[in-house]
Design a protein around this motif. Structure first.
Motif, PDB file in Angstrom:
ATOM      1  N   VAL A 178       0.832  -1.209   0.000  1.00 12.77           N
ATOM      2  CA  VAL A 178       0.000   0.000   0.000  1.00 12.77           C
ATOM      3  C   VAL A 178       0.863   1.253   0.000  1.00 12.77           C
ATOM      4  CG1 VAL A 178      -1.670   1.336   1.340  1.00 12.77           C
ATOM      5  CG2 VAL A 178      -1.955  -1.143   1.083  1.00 12.77           C
ATOM      6  N   GLY A 179       1.944   1.230   0.802  1.00 11.53           N
ATOM      7  CA  GLY A 179       2.838   2.390   0.837  1.00 11.53           C
ATOM      8  C   GLY A 179       3.503   2.633  -0.487  1.00 11.53           C
ATOM      9  N   ALA A 180       3.935   1.546  -1.144  1.00 12.04           N
ATOM     10  CA  ALA A 180       4.579   1.698  -2.450  1.00 12.04           C
ATOM     11  C   ALA A 180       3.599   2.258  -3.469  1.00 12.04           C
ATOM     12  CB  ALA A 180       5.124   0.338  -2.914  1.00 12.04           C
ATOM     13  N   GLY A 181       2.348   1.747  -3.400  1.00 13.53           N
ATOM     14  CA  GLY A 181       1.343   2.256  -4.332  1.00 13.53           C
ATOM     15  C   GLY A 181       1.066   3.725  -4.114  1.00 13.53           C
ATOM     16  N   ALA A 182       1.031   4.114  -2.841  1.00 14.29           N
ATOM     17  CA  ALA A 182       0.789   5.532  -2.543  1.00 14.29           C
ATOM     18  C   ALA A 182       1.920   6.400  -3.056  1.00 14.29           C
ATOM     19  CB  ALA A 182       0.610   5.718  -1.034  1.00 14.29           C
ATOM     20  N   ALA A 183       3.161   5.890  -2.905  1.00 18.06           N
ATOM     21  CA  ALA A 183       4.315   6.663  -3.389  1.00 18.06           C
ATOM     22  C   ALA A 183       4.248   6.856  -4.889  1.00 18.06           C
ATOM     23  CB  ALA A 183       5.614   5.948  -2.993  1.00 18.06           C
ATOM     24  N   VAL A 184       3.869   5.776  -5.593  1.00 21.73           N
ATOM     25  CA  VAL A 184       3.751   5.890  -7.047  1.00 21.73           C
ATOM     26  C   VAL A 184       2.670   6.879  -7.418  1.00 21.73           C
ATOM     27  CG1 VAL A 184       3.129   4.639  -9.147  1.00 21.73           C
ATOM     28  CG2 VAL A 184       4.645   3.589  -7.460  1.00 21.73           C
ATOM     29  N   ALA A 185       1.527   6.802  -6.692  1.00 20.41           N
ATOM     30  CA  ALA A 185       0.418   7.713  -6.983  1.00 20.41           C
ATOM     31  C   ALA A 185       0.822   9.154  -6.741  1.00 20.41           C
ATOM     32  CB  ALA A 185      -0.790   7.351  -6.116  1.00 20.41           C
ATOM     33  N   GLN A 186       1.678   9.391  -5.718  1.00 21.44           N
ATOM     34  CA  GLN A 186       2.104  10.752  -5.436  1.00 21.44           C
ATOM     35  C   GLN A 186       3.049  11.282  -6.489  1.00 21.44           C
ATOM     36  OE1 GLN A 186       3.674  10.613  -1.479  1.00 21.44           O
ATOM     37  NE2 GLN A 186       1.654  10.455  -0.504  1.00 21.44           N
ATOM     38  N   THR A 187       3.903  10.417  -7.033  1.00 20.96           N
ATOM     39  CA  THR A 187       4.844  10.894  -8.042  1.00 20.96           C
ATOM     40  C   THR A 187       4.190  11.051  -9.399  1.00 20.96           C
ATOM     41  OG1 THR A 187       5.524   8.617  -8.471  1.00 20.96           O
ATOM     42  CG2 THR A 187       6.804   9.867  -6.857  1.00 20.96           C
ATOM     43  N   GLN A 188       3.095  10.333  -9.636  1.00 18.97           N
ATOM     44  CA  GLN A 188       2.436  10.438 -10.920  1.00 18.97           C
ATOM     45  C   GLN A 188       1.563  11.688 -10.922  1.00 18.97           C
ATOM     46  OE1 GLN A 188      -0.016   7.112 -11.858  1.00 18.97           O
ATOM     47  NE2 GLN A 188      -0.017   7.556 -14.048  1.00 18.97           N
ATOM     48  N   THR A 189       1.581  12.480 -11.992  1.00 18.45           N
ATOM     49  CA  THR A 189       0.819  13.714 -12.094  1.00 18.45           C
ATOM     50  C   THR A 189      -0.217  13.586 -13.184  1.00 18.45           C
ATOM     51  OG1 THR A 189       2.280  14.690 -13.739  1.00 18.45           O
ATOM     52  CG2 THR A 189       2.879  15.014 -11.444  1.00 18.45           C
ATOM     53  N   PRO A 190      -1.252  14.458 -13.147  1.00 18.52           N
ATOM     54  CA  PRO A 190      -2.261  14.409 -14.193  1.00 18.52           C
ATOM     55  C   PRO A 190      -1.694  14.619 -15.587  1.00 18.52           C
ATOM     56  CG  PRO A 190      -3.026  15.725 -12.334  1.00 18.52           C
ATOM     57  CD  PRO A 190      -1.583  15.414 -12.097  1.00 18.52           C
ATOM     58  N   ALA A 191      -0.506  15.238 -15.669  1.00 20.90           N
ATOM     59  CA  ALA A 191       0.084  15.481 -16.984  1.00 20.90           C
ATOM     60  C   ALA A 191       0.727  14.234 -17.559  1.00 20.90           C
ATOM     61  CB  ALA A 191       1.126  16.587 -16.896  1.00 20.90           C
ATOM     62  N   ASP A 192       0.895  13.182 -16.707  1.00 23.28           N
ATOM     63  CA  ASP A 192       1.552  11.976 -17.181  1.00 23.28           C
ATOM     64  C   ASP A 192       0.572  11.100 -17.954  1.00 23.28           C
ATOM     65  OD1 ASP A 192       3.354  11.800 -14.076  1.00 23.28           O
ATOM     66  OD2 ASP A 192       3.890  12.773 -15.948  1.00 23.28           O
ATOM     67  N   LEU A 193      -0.055  11.678 -18.967  1.00 24.92           N
ATOM     68  CA  LEU A 193      -0.953  10.902 -19.805  1.00 24.92           C
ATOM     69  C   LEU A 193      -0.138  10.104 -20.808  1.00 24.92           C
ATOM     70  CD1 LEU A 193      -3.762  13.496 -20.551  1.00 24.92           C
ATOM     71  CD2 LEU A 193      -3.809  11.643 -18.895  1.00 24.92           C
ATOM     72  N   PRO A 194      -0.582   8.908 -21.118  1.00 20.07           N
ATOM     73  CA  PRO A 194       0.165   8.125 -22.113  1.00 20.07           C
ATOM     74  C   PRO A 194       0.085   8.773 -23.487  1.00 20.07           C
ATOM     75  CG  PRO A 194      -1.932   7.069 -21.581  1.00 20.07           C
ATOM     76  CD  PRO A 194      -1.770   8.197 -20.609  1.00 20.07           C
TER      77      PRO A 194
ATOM     78  N   LEU B  87      -2.904  23.129 -18.403  1.00 27.00           N
ATOM     79  CA  LEU B  87      -3.723  23.550 -17.271  1.00 27.00           C
ATOM     80  C   LEU B  87      -3.005  23.329 -15.948  1.00 27.00           C
ATOM     81  CD1 LEU B  87      -7.226  22.269 -18.419  1.00 27.00           C
ATOM     82  CD2 LEU B  87      -6.439  24.641 -18.308  1.00 27.00           C
ATOM     83  N   GLN B  88      -2.294  22.211 -15.829  1.00 30.51           N
ATOM     84  CA  GLN B  88      -1.551  21.957 -14.597  1.00 30.51           C
ATOM     85  C   GLN B  88      -0.464  23.017 -14.395  1.00 30.51           C
ATOM     86  OE1 GLN B  88       0.758  18.378 -14.451  1.00 30.51           O
ATOM     87  NE2 GLN B  88       0.553  18.197 -12.224  1.00 30.51           N
ATOM     88  N   THR B  89       0.190  23.402 -15.470  1.00 29.01           N
ATOM     89  CA  THR B  89       1.248  24.418 -15.378  1.00 29.01           C
ATOM     90  C   THR B  89       0.669  25.779 -15.024  1.00 29.01           C
ATOM     91  OG1 THR B  89       2.526  23.210 -17.046  1.00 29.01           O
ATOM     92  CG2 THR B  89       3.166  25.488 -16.605  1.00 29.01           C
ATOM     93  N   LEU B  90      -0.480  26.125 -15.620  1.00 31.69           N
ATOM     94  CA  LEU B  90      -1.103  27.420 -15.347  1.00 31.69           C
ATOM     95  C   LEU B  90      -1.586  27.534 -13.906  1.00 31.69           C
ATOM     96  CD1 LEU B  90      -3.229  28.038 -18.589  1.00 31.69           C
ATOM     97  CD2 LEU B  90      -0.918  28.829 -18.062  1.00 31.69           C
TER      98      LEU B  90
END
Length: 374
Positions: A20-36, A355-358
């Motif tokens: 769970v902690g690892a998943g949370a860390a990944v979720a925190q580092t991933q941003t909405p701009a990281d779209l495929p 939008l994330q940058t603005l």
């Protein structure tokens, strides 16, 4: 046996917690701009059509690009891990044509979103809202043009016409009162009316009439009222004209959009500004660049140059501060955005990253750095 079971249960709980902690860390580092990104886009070297439009895009002495739009694009490209290169073009229409023709994958700098452009290209979310501004000369030298403009204005002509009408009415009444009792206003209708109107005009201007004047009681009462009234009328009229001329000389011939229809106006050829002026039926002289228009304005060959206000303000402040000014007035709201080919697969990832940058503090600091705005 029970101790072994407890020990195994503790291990399971620790393992779940670690996952769970690892998943949370990944979720925190991933941003909405990281779209495929589509594979063909992710591996492509993106061509970006760019034009010089300081302070949004300009070249430094070493040839590298800088400016508010440049910093914004590099921030977005970094979020999406895009590889790109700039291609310089001379004007906004060249950027649009390049996107339509497939020469550019992206175009930006200070491209205004318009209905006509929306028909041929796609735009991202807008990243800057502005409007048109007006550059005018600093009024350090006196000019007769504001005076002539005031003297030929509709309001001035109305005031003159009113004085003339009142003077004629007074002249006719004086003739009616005096024609049978005063030889100065006798001798036939034409001669009498001419004499009475001449007297009325002289009396209104407070010039001396000598012995030439009314002799009857009604005539003299009317003459006294006319003389006193004309003093007040001419004083008010003179004060109004003087005030208009003083304000015009201090503030210049152009104080806002409403004055553009009566002066010589300049704009950049094929720009959204030129389209706006055409739609509002304001005649204008077109120039290839903003700098060419500002040089013409400084030379006194036009009275105002209309262009995007932030670009106009930056250029005047950098190179024309001693001779030109940008008025506070802003009109015809405009929005800058990134242009893309119709149906571009880059649009959605760019929108999210933009939008994330603005929404970040970085953007507020960047705007303040280049434009002095919060």
């Amino acid at each position: 046996m029970r101790s072994v079971a407890s020990w195994l249960m503790a291990l399971i709980i620790m393992a779940v917690a670690a996952c769970v902690g690892a998943g949370a860390a990944v979720a925190q580092t991933q941003t909405p701009a990281d779209l495929p990104l589509p594979s063909d886009v992710a591996s492509k070297d993106i061509s970006v059509g760019m034009k010089v439009a300081p302070p949004f895009a300009f070249k430094l002495q070493d040839g590298t690009w800088s400016g508010l739009s440049i910093d914004l694009w590099q921030k977005i490209a970094g979020r999406l891990n895009l590889r790109f290169h700039y291609v310089e073009v001379p004007g906004v229409q060249d950027q649009i044509d390049g996107v339509v023709g497939g020469k550019f994958d992206v175009a930006m700098a200070a491209i205004t979103v318009t209905a006509d452009r929306e028909k041929t290209v796609d735009f991202t979310q807008p990243f800057f809202t502005t409007g048109l501004g007006i550059a005018t000369p600093l009024n350090s030298q006196p000019s007769w043009r504001p005076i002539l403009r005031t003297l030929t204005s509709f309001g001035f002509l109305q005031a003159v016409l009113a004085l003339i009408v009142i003077s004629v009415v007074v002249g006719v009444l004086i003739w009616m009162f005096e024609r049978r009792h005063n030889d100065d206003f006798g001798g036939g209708v034409a001669k009498g009316l001419f004499s009475s109107m001449w007297w009325s005009t002289i009396a209104a201007t407070q010039a001396s009439t000598g012995d030439f004047g009314p002799r009857t009681v009604p005539g003299r009462v009317l003459a006294a009222l006319w003389m006193m009234g004309s003093i007040i009328a001419i004083a008010v009229f003179t004060a109004g004209v003087t005030s208009v001329l003083t304000v015009t000389q201090m503030e210049g011939m152009v104080q806002g959009e409403s004055d553009l229809g009566t002066v010589r106006v300049g704009a950049v050829r094929n720009s959204s500004t030129a389209s706006y002026l055409d739609s509002t039926h304001i005649r204008h002289q077109d120039f290839a660049t903003v700098q060419q228009g500002l040089d013409t304005l400084r030379a006194g060959k036009i009275d105002a140059l209309v262009h995007d206000k932030p670009l106009l303000g930056w250029l005047v402040g950098q190179n024309y501060g001693a001779s030109l000014q940008v008025l506070d007035a802003t009109f015809d709201q405009q929005q800058y955005a990134i242009a893309l080919p119709l149906g571009s697969r880059l649009r959605k990832p760019l929108d999210v990253a933009l939008l994330q940058t603005l929404e970040s503090d970085w953007w507020k600091q960047a705007v303040f750095q280049y434009l002095g705005e919060k």
